[in-house]
Design an enzyme around this catalytic site. Structure first.
Site, PDB file in Angstrom:
ATOM      1  N   GLU A  35      30.018  25.913 -37.663  1.00 36.80           N
ATOM      2  CA  GLU A  35      28.910  25.944 -37.979  1.00 36.80           C
ATOM      3  C   GLU A  35      27.930  24.320 -37.890  1.00 36.80           C
ATOM      4  OE1 GLU A  35      28.045  27.800 -42.073  1.00 36.80           O
ATOM      5  OE2 GLU A  35      25.873  27.547 -41.566  1.00 36.80           O
ATOM      6  N   ARG A 261      44.181  27.041 -44.658  1.00 35.89           N
ATOM      7  CA  ARG A 261      43.813  26.287 -44.437  1.00 35.89           C
ATOM      8  C   ARG A 261      44.007  24.442 -45.026  1.00 35.89           C
ATOM      9  NH1 ARG A 261      37.873  27.092 -45.738  1.00 35.89           N
ATOM     10  NH2 ARG A 261      37.994  24.280 -45.861  1.00 35.89           N
ATOM     11  N   LYS A 271      32.521  20.276 -46.442  1.00 33.16           N
ATOM     12  CA  LYS A 271      31.626  19.731 -46.047  1.00 33.16           C
ATOM     13  C   LYS A 271      30.102  19.089 -47.842  1.00 33.16           C
ATOM     14  CE  LYS A 271      31.498  22.324 -41.734  1.00 33.16           C
ATOM     15  NZ  LYS A 271      30.585  23.068 -41.751  1.00 33.16           N
TER      16      LYS A 271
END
Ligand code: ATP
Ligand code: MG
Length: 556
Positions: A35, A261, A271
């Site tokens: 994104e 992850r 983020k």
């Protein structure tokens, strides 16, 4: 060290091998779907290496697809920096960059298809009402009063949502799945919302935007993705991924596969938190060399090769875990040891005047750029009457563990002569300001007669060296799991950056280009700063020390 040397199979490769063997697929197509709402971090490197790496190894394709369905948070700057980071890591996407926003029209039509099939409805409930009706882990949800609207009414309302007839947030389109499902993602998830937000690519063409879960699976199918690899938090979303694709007429049905992850000691990989560090001025920006962003690691001097090898070595698993920072550091050191040219830099200069060396005499010496790579040639060093050694390499009185220079003692200058210290000059405050000494002229390239000199120190000529700024970076946090702290800023390492303004470096470093990497002998690995270094002003960042620093982190 090469990447192919460490390419163990993993459960994802096994799935792919089976799919190729059974004829389910002839070619592998993956994608990396960021994104564009922030900068990539070390965790993303894992996903990039996995998706692009698999495509490369199986001679397939990997698309870069921006998942740009949240216009308020996204921008072209982020999108550009993401592409730059992928290329820096050494990968390239197949064909043009792709955007979920390119599929807005198709996504819209598939939503109409769901409505036609009685599988989606417009809900006028407020967000609060919807939340209250969703139920929880132990209780089923309740049906919305709008759930049984007819197809025609739903189509009409959805078209009018698109036409901008209703205010933001007043209605949504929901998939009609199962309000009693134990998987909350299947309790009639919202697939479209009304949002009058300017989109950085589609401008004001749309006032309704599709939700991530709905967009992602369809985008994958439209691109012919075979294996849609994502992180474990999407495992519970897989039934929704499959439901959407099972109920519309898409060209194919990709398989979603989840992996754990990547999480590393001492590094935040959210983020939002990284953004907070930038906004609050804790670091100088997204590419501050202490940041775990790919642009921060790059500026720190970490090589793309070492990141690729690291991602391969740590492998792919289904278990979340926190990796030791040492694992990354080992990869970085191995790569730099093999590839970084050697040089001498004196970080805390202490002058020593060699009284028996004639003032005009300048000896041109040479030293290999790399001890194992003669093909890299030699560098020139200049031996002169006045030189600098590091303050840490001198003590007035030594002890048996101190193998460097002491008053009345001798030491070997690396690649040069043996010198001795005869006198210490101090200022009024009692600080050492200069040393006086002498050279054993018969020690270039050979041992002195009749005695052993154990210590070797690095040095530069006072007249034939260059001033440089050297920035010593260390971990940003004193805790190994800062993300577990309510206030991670309470665990900032006050010494994460030490700037040395007056280092002296050997003259060959004046030729260094931005991003050239070096081992400063006995000090560590350094990189010429990507932006601030130039031939006029030398600026080096310490990438990593020569030895492990992991012990410094507070282990829990
Ligand atoms: P954040 O949680 O920091 O906002 P994100 O996962 O939402 O990051 P995306 O842009 O959606 O960021 O990520 C793009 C891809 O990278 C996704 O497929 C995601 O699963 C993957 N990814 C993100 N973080 C990690 C990580 N720590 N380890 C491995 N893959 C990751
Ligand atoms: Mg995400």
């Amino acid at each position: 060290m090469s990447e192919s040397e460490v390419k163990p199979s993993n459960f994802i490769r096994q799935i792919i091998d089976n799919d190729l063997a059974s004829g389910k697929h002839q070619q592998v197509v993956t994608r990396f779907p960021p994104e564009p709402n922030g900068f990539l971090h070390v965790g993303h490197a894992k996903s990039i290496c996995l998706n692009f790496g698999i495509a490369k190894d199986y001679q397939g394709f990997c698309n870069l697809r921006y998942d740009d369905t949240n216009p308020e948070k996204e921008s072209i700057e982020y999108a550009n920096s993401i592409a730059e980071a992928i290329e820096w890591l050494g990968f390239h996407w197949h064909g043009e960059k792709r955007y979920a926003s390119d599929y807005f029209e198709q996504l819209y039509l598939y939503a109409e298809e769901l409505i036609q099939k009685g599988l989606a409805y417009v809900d006028d409930s407020t967000p609060e009402q919807m939340r209250a009706m969703r139920g929880n882990l132990t209780e089923p949800g309740q049906h919305s009063p709008f759930r049984d609207r007819g197809v025609e009414e739903n189509l009409d309302l959805f078209r009018r949502m698109r036409a901008g007839e209703f205010p933001d947030g007043s209605r949504v389109l929901r998939a009609k799945i199962d309000m009693a499902s134990p998987n909350i993602n299947l309790r009639d998830p919202v697939i479209y919302r009304i949002r009058r937000a300017h989109h950085w690519r589609t401008g004001d063409a749309w006032c309704i935007y599709p939700m991530y879960d709905y967009t992602h699976c369809i985008s994958d199918a439209l691109e012919g993705i075979t294996h849609s690899i994502c992180t474990l938090e999407f495992e519970d979303h897989r039934p929704l991924y499959d439901w959407v694709l099972d109920n519309i007429s898409v060209p194919c049905h990709p398989q979603q596969i989840e992996f754990a992850r990547l999480q590393l000691e001492g590094m935040l990989t959210s983020k939002r938190k990284l953004n907070d560090l930038v906004q609050s001025g804790v670091v100088s920006g997204w590419d501050d060399p202490r940041m775990p962003t790919l642009m921060g690691l790059r500026r720190r001097g970490v090589t793309p090769n070492s990141l690729r090898v690291f991602c391969e070595r740590v492998g792919v698993t289904k278990q979340d875990s926190v990796l030791e920072l040492q694992q990354l550091e080992t990869c970085v050191r191995e790569d730099l040891d093999q590839n970084a040219a050697r040089a001498m830099a004196v970080l805390n200069p202490l002058k020593i005047v060699l009284n028996n060396w004639p003032a005009e005499r300048i000896d041109e010496l040479s030293a290999p750029a790399h001890p194992q790579k003669p093909e890299l040639g030699n560098r020139k060093l200049f031996m002169t009457r006045e030189i600098y050694i590091d303050q840490n390499d001198f003590r007035e009185v030594g002890d048996k563990d101190f193998k460097r220079l002491v008053t009345g003692g001798e030491v070997r200058l690396r690649n040069s002569y043996v010198i001795r210290c005869d006198e210490v000059i101090k200022n009024e405050a009692g600080d050492i300001v200069e040393l006086r000494g002498s050279v054993d002229m018969d020690t270039l390239g050979k041992n002195p007669e009749g005695r052993k000199v154990k210590g070797v120190v690095h040095w530069v000529s006072a007249s034939h060296s260059k001033p440089a700024t050297v920035r010593l970076y260390d971990s940003l946090f004193t805790e190994s799991r800062p993300w577990e702290l309510d206030d991670y800023k309470s665990a900032l390492n006050p010494d994460s950056l030490v700037v040395i303004e007056h280092a002296r470096v050997e003259p060959s470093l004046a030729e260094a280009k931005p991003e050239d990497r070096f081992q400063f002998e006995r000090e560590g690995y350094f990189v010429a700063d990507r932006f601030e270094h130039s031939g006029e002003k030398l600026v080096f960042n310490r990438t990593i020390g020569l030895k492990d620093s992991f012990a410094k982190l507070d282990k829990r």
